[in-house]
Write an enzyme that holds these catalytic residues in place. Structure first.
Site, PDB file in Angstrom:
ATOM      1  N   ARG A 167     -33.502   3.990  19.141  1.00 12.16           N
ATOM      2  CA  ARG A 167     -33.919   2.600  18.958  1.00 12.16           C
ATOM      3  C   ARG A 167     -34.470   2.065  20.282  1.00 12.16           C
ATOM      4  NH1 ARG A 167     -30.249  -2.340  16.525  1.00 12.16           N
ATOM      5  NH2 ARG A 167     -28.859  -1.808  18.251  1.00 12.16           N
ATOM      6  N   ASP A 451     -22.310  -6.588  20.862  1.00 10.33           N
ATOM      7  CA  ASP A 451     -23.560  -6.259  21.526  1.00 10.33           C
ATOM      8  C   ASP A 451     -24.381  -7.523  21.648  1.00 10.33           C
ATOM      9  OD1 ASP A 451     -24.714  -6.724  19.042  1.00 10.33           O
ATOM     10  OD2 ASP A 451     -25.288  -4.634  18.705  1.00 10.33           O
TER      11      ASP A 451
END
Length: 542
Positions: A167, A451
């Protein structure tokens, strides 16, 4: 002999160990070609985001696009068949690309590892370069790691290793340590370009990639840009068209209205869509932040996947994917098991099981976890539904009919913002930002893996509740209004409590005051900043 040609890119970062294996002249030339060809289009699409946000602020609504109705109505097109390595995706583990995580994720028993340069990574120059180096070593199956205490980690060849899906950063972030033409290269092109250049041929030869997750996509035009990047990159390295496969995170509210169009733009390179639940909530708050009480969400943990507007989103995703032959991948189980508190574990694991059971029953083909101990839990849920089948794309979910209004019909079954919820937003935001400034993007806080997405929810809810004049439930006084003064008081108290808990030496070694100040800035400033990582990046490595 003639002098070597100057590098097309300027490297501004401090030297990193073994960087010469990553920042080779041919690799930098490849990234420079991507930068020259695509950065201008990236800039135009970012401007289009701002225009669309202004339109949402004016109208207070969203709808499916009239100009792309023919794509949605065409029953015949499908995405390319999935390669063998991405046929069975029943459990995927996510995490940053540090060396220990790389080994553990590959060994975890998950089918896929989302190797993350985005929300689970703090983009220090060292993290960017060493992350690429770790993936090169992983691709060559030569990676190991020795911890400071002497414990060693190595790949287990007797086990099937997870397939790597990288990613890259979102389109909005730049990489200031690499510049070309007098400006930074977009972080997305750095992360994609370096990984692709060093690994694509080897991965293609083994049938293992290169595969990507695409974050923060807001429109089918952004998916079209990625598709053109893939086509160009494959041509440059002499790889067949369609070698790349990409899974797009449907984690913005605008992308939810363009799922079919996004798959269509990437149809030769698409492998699926993912329900990125935390960023999705952040995007909903961000885009409708000034729409008053109608779009006020309660405490983060009160917005479950069973509330109607989240059900509409996930069921539409499964319906769309299976209609077009793509995988539908479920959301994150962020719980971090504790070895000290069995009671907390059992209660949390029960919630994880229920969540994964629901996803499997709804037709998802796989789902995410944040910790290796959750791999068996998620696998059991999907094994019970899939059996020996690799997926359930034959379940077309033709019973699903989702209207444009249902995606933004905010009904949270009576849950309201609370004082405890505001305090939790302050506590999580403060702790996460401090860790991010020290170079850590995936942080265990209160038994959850946090996150950047969850930090974005924290600061956005604070902003929204204050600006909507929300009256909070609970607390000592009851009926207390969310105000900037209240948030400043909570943040000050939390900072003092952390100082007392950590002790002066440990507190001074952190970046707590900076984190406190940045949290208040992005949560309280009148002008809402689009991503907290933009001002945070200015302070990173400062």
């Amino acid at each position: 002999m003639p002098a070597a040609a100057p590098s097309p890119l300027t490297v501004l970062g401090a030297p990193v160990a073994r960087q010469e294996e990553v920042l080779t002249a041919p690799a930098l030339e490849f990234v420079a070609a991507l930068h020259k060809r695509f950065t201008g289009r990236r800039d135009a699409l970012l401007a289009r985001r701002a225009e669309r946000r202004a339109e949402i602020a004016r109208t207070g609504t969203l709808d499916f696009l009239a100009e792309t109705a023919h794509i949605r109505e065409d029953p015949d097109w499908r995405v390319a068949p999935a390669p063998a390595a991405l046929e069975d995706r029943r459990v995927e583990i996510t995490g940053p690309t540090d060396r220990k995580m790389t080994v553990n994720a590959l060994n975890s028993g998950a089918r896929v590892w989302l190797a993350d340069f985005e929300d689970a990574s703090s983009p220090t120059w060292e993290n960017v370069v060493l992350g690429q180096l770790n993936l090169i070593d992983a691709s060559a199956r030569r990676i190991d790691f020795t911890a400071p205490g002497g414990k060693t980690y190595a790949l287990r060849p007797e086990h099937e290793l997870a397939t790597v899906v990288v990613r890259p950063r979102g389109w909005h972030l730049d990489e200031r340590h690499l510049t070309g033409g007098g400006r930074p290269v977009p972080g997305a092109l750095v992360d994609f370009g370096l990984y692709f250049f060093h690994n694509a041929r080897r991965l293609a030869a083994s049938g293992k990639g290169p595969f990507f997750y695409l974050p923060k996509t807001e429109s089918h035009l952004e998916a079209r840009l990625w598709n053109d990047v893939f086509t160009f990159a494959q041509e440059q390295l002499g790889l067949p068209h369609g070698t790349v496969r990409a899974t797009v995170l449907i984690e913005t509210i605008t992308a939810a209205y363009e799922m079919e169009e996004i798959l269509y733009e990437l149809r030769d390179h698409a492998s699926g869509l993912n329900a990125g639940r935390w960023d999705y909530l952040f995007s909903l708050i961000k885009n409708f932040r000034d729409a008053g009480e109608r779009f006020v969400l309660p405490d983060r943990n009160a917005v479950t996947m069973t509330v109607p507007f989240m059900r509409a989103y996930t069921e539409l995703l499964v319906r769309t994917c299976h209609k077009r032959g793509a995988h539908a991948i479920g959301g994150m189980a962020a719980f971090i098991p504790s070895r000290r508190d069995p009671a907390v574990n059992e209660a949390a694991l029960a919630k994880v099981r229920a969540d994964k059971d629901r996803e499997a029953a709804d037709g998802f083909d796989g789902s995410w976890v944040a910790h290796p101990d959750l791999v068996p839990v998620a696998r059991a849920s999907f094994d019970a539904v899939l059996g020996s089948r690799p997926h359930q794309k034959e379940r077309l979910r033709e019973d699903v009919r989702v209207t444009a209004a249902q995606l933004i019909a905010i009904d949270t079954t009576g849950a309201r913002p609370t004082v405890d919820g505001l305090l939790n937003a302050v506590r999580v935001g403060l702790r996460y930002i401090e860790a991010w400034l020290r170079g850590h993007g995936a942080v265990a806080i209160f038994n959850l893996m946090e996150d950047a997405a969850t930090a974005e929810i924290s600061r956005s809810q604070i902003w929204q509740w204050i600006n909507a004049g929300v009256v909070l439930e609970g607390g000592e006084k009851g009926g207390e209004k969310a105000t900037a003064a209240l948030v400043r008081d909570l943040a000050s108290r939390e900072l003092a409590a952390l100082r007392a808990e950590l002790g002066e030496e440990a507190y001074a070694a952190g970046r707590w005051q900076e984190a406190h100040d940045l949290l208040l800035k992005v949560a309280l400033d009148e002008e809402y900043v689009e991503f907290l990582t933009l001002p945070a990046y200015e302070r990173l490595e400062s």
